[in-house]
Design a protein around this motif. Structure first.
Motif, short mmCIF file in Angstrom:
data_model
loop_
_atom_site.label_atom_id
_atom_site.label_comp_id
_atom_site.label_asym_id
_atom_site.label_seq_id
_atom_site.Cartn_x
_atom_site.Cartn_y
_atom_site.Cartn_z
N THR A 151 -0.42 -0.49 4.94
CA THR A 151 0.68 -0.89 4.06
C THR A 151 0.29 -2.14 3.27
O THR A 151 0.53 -2.25 2.07
N THR A 152 -0.34 -3.08 3.99
CA THR A 152 -0.81 -4.30 3.33
C THR A 152 -1.69 -3.99 2.13
O THR A 152 -1.52 -4.54 1.05
N LEU A 169 1.71 12.21 4.27
CA LEU A 169 3.05 11.74 3.88
C LEU A 169 3.75 10.90 4.95
O LEU A 169 4.41 9.90 4.62
N PRO A 170 3.65 11.28 6.27
CA PRO A 170 4.31 10.43 7.27
C PRO A 170 3.83 8.98 7.26
O PRO A 170 4.61 8.05 7.48
N HIS A 171 2.52 8.78 6.97
CA HIS A 171 2.01 7.41 6.93
C HIS A 171 2.62 6.64 5.76
O HIS A 171 3.00 5.48 5.89
N LEU A 172 2.71 7.34 4.63
CA LEU A 172 3.26 6.66 3.46
C LEU A 172 4.74 6.34 3.69
O LEU A 172 5.22 5.28 3.29
N SER A 175 5.00 3.17 5.44
CA SER A 175 4.78 2.04 4.52
C SER A 175 6.04 1.76 3.72
O SER A 175 6.42 0.59 3.51
N ARG A 176 6.70 2.81 3.29
CA ARG A 176 7.92 2.64 2.49
C ARG A 176 9.02 1.97 3.35
O ARG A 176 9.77 1.13 2.87
N PRO A 194 6.04 2.25 -2.60
CA PRO A 194 4.97 3.12 -3.11
C PRO A 194 5.36 4.60 -3.01
O PRO A 194 6.00 5.01 -2.04
N GLU A 195 4.97 5.35 -4.04
CA GLU A 195 5.26 6.78 -4.03
C GLU A 195 3.95 7.57 -3.92
O GLU A 195 2.91 7.10 -4.36
#
Ligand code: SF4
Length: 343
Positions: A151-152, A169-172, A175-176, A194-195
């Motif tokens: 995420t950083t 997608l689960p990781h993103l 981050s969201r 972030p998208e």
């Protein structure tokens, strides 16, 4: 050969403000293979023309497991060679080493202060790795906190698009969630959410039909020598029912054919019907595949060899990349500290 970044009159780096920004990266854990090319690099080459791209050498991520056994510094050099040899262009994109921009470590620490452990423990990759590596009580914070560092990387550059496949997608989403929590807790929209920039990735199995993996040694390097490439393709498993050349084959169960579907698009129908009709032998079929893959990787291999003789040129690229990345990262950290109210 020096890369000359564009600068303003007062010496600041010109950062492309019109294009949307993308951050992506790979861990320096060894030479890259065709799976990396199809899964990411090919797409990056297109994206660098449309976005303000930051391509990271994610060396801190490479330390997540068995940090003491790795020579991350030399692997970072190798990864830079791979990036450049396939066509990542330092005049279009910023290439930098993660650990050389200290703000990554700083923001990682600050985000770890607001990320609940329960969010990290439910991450599917974390659970898989803990069970696969049989780590038991030796699970490190580095492994658990991997998504915080990821995420950083994204938010430090305020990247609003992340090129990923559906499986990521689960990781993103995690981050969201971290971004939303930070912005909410400190009552300030410091980070954009972030998208995903979803990318269709062709599924390339290993040469033996299993999942492509370094531990199975079932991949083709982007820098593979011609004779080694042929040896690897020559040994690929085919339809076991085919003994003689004129035996009717079953391309749907043949790994060579699954590669043809990716690398021999124009010849695929002909190969399928010749195989089914017993009109082509497996060696001839493999020679076609060899020729098509060699056409793709030969220029990579040659460019890589030339670049490897110019370590100063590689250092210049990474040094300019570090300066550009650090300029943006420094501004973001200043905003973060102001929001958190620390000096
Ligand atoms: S002819 Fe080609 S597709 Fe058919 S079994 Fe042999 S290698 Fe596979």
């Amino acid at each position: 050969m020096k890369i000359r970044p564009q600068k303003t009159e007062d010496g600041n780096m010109i950062i492309n403000a019109e294009k949307r920004r993308i951050l992506s990266g790979m861990r320096p854990t060894g030479k890259l293979h065709l799976g990396h090319y199809l899964g990411a690099l090919k797409n990056w080459i297109t994206l660098q023309n449309e976005y303000d791209c930051f391509f990271e050498i994610a060396d801190l991520h490479a330390l997540t497991e068995n940090a003491e056994k790795k020579d991350v510094k030399s692997m970072s050099f190798e990864l830079t060679l791979d990036y450049l040899s396939v066509g990542i262009d330092p005049k279009k994109a910023t290439i930098f080493v993660q650990s050389e921009v200290r703000e990554h470590s700083e923001l990682h620490l600050l985000l770890s202060m607001i990320t609940p452990v329960s969010w990290l423990e439910r991450c599917p990759t974390y659970k898989d790795q803990v069970s696969q590596l049989n780590l038991g009580p030796n699970v490190t914070y580095g492994l658990l906190g991997y998504p915080v560092l990821m995420t950083t990387d994204i938010v430090l550059y305020k990247s609003d698009r992340v090129p990923i496949g559906k499986d990521q997608l689960p990781h993103l989403e995690l981050s969201r969630e971290i971004v939303r929590r930070f912005n909410f807790l400190f009552n300030k929209d410091v980070f954009p959410e972030p998208e995903a920039l979803l990318t269709e990735i062709p599924l390339l199995s290993g040469l033996d039909g299993r999942k492509m993996s370094k531990s199975y040694n079932n991949f083709i390097l982007l820098s593979e020598e011609e004779k080694d490439l042929w040896e690897k393709i020559r040994n690929m498993v085919t339809d076991p029912a085919r003994i003689k050349k004129d035996d009717p084959g079953h391309p749907d169960i043949c790994t060579v054919y699954s590669y043809h579907k990716i690398f021999s698009l124009n010849e695929c129908d002909e190969i399928e019907s010749d195989c089914k009709g017993g009109n082509i032998g497996c060696v001839a079929c493999k020679k076609k595949l060899f020729s098509n893959i060699e056409t793709i990787i030969a220029p990579f291999r040659e460019k890589r060899k030339k670049l490897s003789l110019e370590p100063d040129f590689i250092e210049d690229i990474l040094s300019e990349g570090r300066k550009k990345a650090a300029e943006i990262a420094g501004k973001t950290i200043a905003e973060v500290k102001e929001a958190i109210k620390i000096r």
